[in-house]
Scaffold this active site. Structure first.
Site, PDB file in Angstrom:
ATOM      1  N   ARG A 209      -7.629   0.383  13.206  1.00 41.58           N
ATOM      2  CA  ARG A 209      -6.266   0.701  12.807  1.00 41.58           C
ATOM      3  C   ARG A 209      -6.304   1.805  11.767  1.00 41.58           C
ATOM      4  O   ARG A 209      -7.316   2.015  11.101  1.00 41.58           O
ATOM      5  CB  ARG A 209      -5.560  -0.517  12.218  1.00 41.58           C
ATOM      6  CG  ARG A 209      -6.120  -0.982  10.862  1.00 41.58           C
ATOM      7  CD  ARG A 209      -5.138  -1.915  10.185  1.00 41.58           C
ATOM      8  NE  ARG A 209      -5.644  -2.558   8.990  1.00 41.58           N
ATOM      9  CZ  ARG A 209      -5.606  -2.029   7.753  1.00 41.58           C
ATOM     10  NH1 ARG A 209      -5.139  -0.807   7.562  1.00 41.58           N
ATOM     11  NH2 ARG A 209      -6.060  -2.707   6.715  1.00 41.58           N
TER      12      ARG A 209
ATOM     13  N   GLU B 172       0.838  -1.207   0.000  1.00 40.92           N
ATOM     14  CA  GLU B 172       0.000   0.000   0.000  1.00 40.92           C
ATOM     15  C   GLU B 172       0.869   1.251   0.000  1.00 40.92           C
ATOM     16  O   GLU B 172       2.073   1.185   0.205  1.00 40.92           O
ATOM     17  CB  GLU B 172      -0.862   0.025   1.275  1.00 40.92           C
ATOM     18  CG  GLU B 172      -2.240  -0.551   1.111  1.00 40.92           C
ATOM     19  CD  GLU B 172      -3.165   0.383   0.349  1.00 40.92           C
ATOM     20  OE1 GLU B 172      -2.702   1.463  -0.086  1.00 40.92           O
ATOM     21  OE2 GLU B 172      -4.338   0.024   0.169  1.00 40.92           O
TER      22      GLU B 172
ATOM     23  N   ASN C  91      -5.400   3.469   8.192  1.00 40.44           N
ATOM     24  CA  ASN C  91      -5.270   2.976   6.830  1.00 40.44           C
ATOM     25  C   ASN C  91      -4.620   4.092   6.011  1.00 40.44           C
ATOM     26  O   ASN C  91      -3.699   4.746   6.480  1.00 40.44           O
ATOM     27  CB  ASN C  91      -6.660   2.550   6.319  1.00 40.44           C
ATOM     28  CG  ASN C  91      -6.587   1.619   5.135  1.00 40.44           C
ATOM     29  OD1 ASN C  91      -5.686   0.785   5.061  1.00 40.44           O
ATOM     30  ND2 ASN C  91      -7.499   1.739   4.203  1.00 40.44           N
TER      31      ASN C  91
ATOM     32  N   ASP D 208      -9.723   2.078  -4.163  1.00 35.96           N
ATOM     33  CA  ASP D 208      -8.838   1.975  -2.991  1.00 35.96           C
ATOM     34  C   ASP D 208      -8.002   3.245  -2.914  1.00 35.96           C
ATOM     35  O   ASP D 208      -8.547   4.323  -2.704  1.00 35.96           O
ATOM     36  CB  ASP D 208      -8.013   0.679  -3.135  1.00 35.96           C
ATOM     37  CG  ASP D 208      -7.331   0.280  -1.851  1.00 35.96           C
ATOM     38  OD1 ASP D 208      -7.010   1.164  -1.042  1.00 35.96           O
ATOM     39  OD2 ASP D 208      -7.091  -0.926  -1.649  1.00 35.96           O
TER      40      ASP D 208
ATOM     41  N   ASN E 237      -9.843   5.367   2.653  1.00 30.04           N
ATOM     42  CA  ASN E 237      -8.813   5.059   1.671  1.00 30.04           C
ATOM     43  C   ASN E 237      -8.318   6.300   0.944  1.00 30.04           C
ATOM     44  O   ASN E 237      -7.921   7.267   1.587  1.00 30.04           O
ATOM     45  CB  ASN E 237      -9.315   3.960   0.730  1.00 30.04           C
ATOM     46  CG  ASN E 237      -8.670   2.625   1.071  1.00 30.04           C
ATOM     47  OD1 ASN E 237      -7.470   2.568   1.294  1.00 30.04           O
ATOM     48  ND2 ASN E 237      -9.442   1.568   1.117  1.00 30.04           N
TER      49      ASN E 237
HETATM   50 CA    CA Z   1      -5.900   1.174   0.845  1.00 30.26          CA
END
Ligand code: CA
Length: 292
Positions: A101, A18, A103, A199, A149
């Site tokens: 958490r 990521e 991101n 995303d 995201n």
């Molecule tokens: Ca992501």
């Protein structure tokens, strides 16, 4: 339409790759593997690959002018020195939410670090989007988020684009660069089920968005003013997570991916799942990344 051919950058597969960040000063690409809490850096000129273990899940990193990084880890915001291998806690707005958490995250045009959270067990609406100001104060910007995201700011600094993945939408807010205030949410891009889930994303020099599609096998370049699809990059793996421009001319697109959650048959069919990809010489340059 799809002239762009991908290559694998290096022989390493992340669980959940990521958050790619191009570091122009050091001519290196950085990205994270969220689940094992690793920050990866790779120097294309020398093929040197380094891994720094943060000791907790790491959602995103952003480069500071000092050469240090701001990171959104499972337990809040930290400043990280990769050279000295130190982590310094800055703030944790969700100390009361141990099941969440951090991101994806990114710096805004004024250098403030924005990052959102999600439930580790995917509980709907349990996350939020936060802004870490330069004085280390934290404010909550969007509530009732499921999987926070992609973030991007328009070139004129008037608009914030944002993705909460399960909505399959890119939304826009009016953005005030002086105060960091956002308002007037509206949907600018709506994806269909066959596209997968939007995303991470990045913005290019023309103000167009490049959106990674989880379970969509692709990155799509879209015009956020019209919703029009301009270009598609097909990839050999399903779980495309994020992308950013890098390289000497800032016209190479780095693309991260994941293998987490794939069954054995899918892993067999996608031997490159989790790899970092590059599409060289896209003909389009990225907008400069904002830093603190
Ligand atoms: Ca992501």
């Amino acid at each position: 339409m799809n002239q762009n051919k991908w290559e694998v950058v290096l022989d390493h597969a992340c669980q959940l790759g990521e958050g790619p960040v191009w570091d122009a000063d050091q001519q290196r690409i950085l990205w994270v593997d969220i689940l094992p809490g690793e920050i990866h850096s790779f120097y294309p000129a020398s093929s040197e690959h380094r891994i720094f273990k943060t000791g907790q899940m790491v959602g995103a990193i952003a480069l500071r002018p000092s050469g240090n990084f701001i990171a959104a880890l499972q337990h809040g915001f930290y400043e990280i020195s990769l050279e000295n291998e130190t982590l310094t806690p800055l703030a944790d707005p969700e100390v009361h939410l141990p099941e969440n958490r951090f991101n994806d995250g990114k710096c805004d045009p004024a250098g403030r670090f924005w990052a959102g959270t999600m439930s580790i067990s995917d509980e709907p609406g349990a996350g939020a989007l936060y802004m870490l100001d330069n004085d280390r104060s934290v404010s909550i910007k969007v509530e009732n988020v499921t999987c926070s995201n992609g973030l991007a700011w328009s070139l004129d600094h008037q608009i914030l684009y944002y993705i909460d993945s399960p909505t399959r939408q890119v939304v826009a807010y009016d953005y005030d660069v002086v105060t960091g205030t956002i308002a007037n949410k509206r949907v600018v891009i709506q994806f269909e089920e066959e596209d997968g889930f939007p995303d991470g994303m990045t913005i290019d020099e023309k103000g167009m968005l490049w959106i990674a599609l989880w379970d969509g096998w692709k990155v799509i370049r879209c015009n956020p003013n019209t919703g029009e699809r301009l270009q598609q990059i097909d990839l050999p793996v399903a779980r495309i997570t994020s992308c950013t421009f890098g390289g000497d001319a800032l016209d190479d697109l780095f693309i991260t991916s994941a293998k987490t959650g794939l069954c054995q048959q899918e892993l067999d069919e996608q031997p490159l799942a989790g790899c970092l990809f590059i599409v060289k010489n896209t003909g389009i340059k990225g907008a400069r990344t904002h830093g603190l």
